[in-house]
Write a protein that holds these residues in place. Structure first.
Motif, PDB file in Angstrom:
ATOM      1  N   GLU A  65      50.814  40.416  35.333  1.00  0.00           N
ATOM      2  CA  GLU A  65      49.699  41.604  34.449  1.00  0.00           C
ATOM      3  C   GLU A  65      49.929  40.360  33.089  1.00  0.00           C
ATOM      4  N   LYS A  68      47.485  37.612  33.907  1.00  0.00           N
ATOM      5  CA  LYS A  68      45.762  38.802  34.323  1.00  0.00           C
ATOM      6  C   LYS A  68      45.109  38.197  32.475  1.00  0.00           C
ATOM      7  N   VAL A  78      39.606  38.089  36.311  1.00  0.00           N
ATOM      8  CA  VAL A  78      40.076  38.144  37.228  1.00  0.00           C
ATOM      9  C   VAL A  78      39.956  38.910  38.060  1.00  0.00           C
ATOM     10  N   LEU A  81      40.597  35.950  41.501  1.00  0.00           N
ATOM     11  CA  LEU A  81      41.813  35.544  41.539  1.00  0.00           C
ATOM     12  C   LEU A  81      42.397  35.659  42.938  1.00  0.00           C
TER      13      LEU A  81
END
Length: 164
Positions: A65, A68, A78, A81
């Protein structure tokens, strides 16, 4: 009259310098946070692959987190990813995050199939990690762009119109 072209490709080439900065910022934040003190949690960046390692699985989730958030602040989407499942071995949990760039062959074939099934008067071809759509009418190309936007692909796409 030359035909118009539309190129459908991944939203952007990922700026690896920004990726490096985001990973460095995430590493600093993990190093300063009280809940990570003395845990030897770290991020490793090699080319377009970030490896997260921590003593426990729940810490990997927190680190992901943080990563990100740092990517988003740096302008890196993001959605690019590809996050693998965490792997726990002994005292260490590891997780691999890959930054996807360009339209891979499988996604390119899906886009090509979608365009072909639409019965629009255009041709499409996969070239250099992008799908190139050629047609005589700009309206047909705009219809292709609208069609692809409606489709649910797990990768953000960029549309570029140009004339050769």
């Amino acid at each position: 009259m030359e035909p118009d072209h539309a190129v459908l490709r991944h939203r952007f080439r990922i700026d690896l310098h920004e990726v490096t900065n985001a990973v460095d910022q995430a590493s600093r934040e993990v190093g300063q946070r009280f809940d990570f003190k003395g845990t030897n949690a770290k991020f490793e960046l090699k080319e377009a692959v970030v490896t997260l390692s921590a003593p426990a699985d729940f810490q990997l989730k927190q680190m992901l987190e943080i990563l990100k958030l740092k990517f988003a602040k740096r302008g890196i989407d993001v959605a690019c990813l590809k996050v693998d499942e965490p792997v726990t071995t002994g005292q260490t949990a590891r997780q691999v995050v890959t930054l996807r760039q360009g339209v891979d062959t499988e996604l390119g074939k899906k886009i090509q199939r979608l365009v072909k099934d639409s019965k629009l008067k255009v041709q499409s071809a996969i070239q250099d990690q992008q799908v190139r759509v050629t047609g005589k009418s700009r309206d047909d190309l705009q219809d292709v762009i609208a069609l692809v936007r409606k489709a649910d692909f797990d990768l953000p796409l960029q549309f570029t119109n140009f004339r050769d």
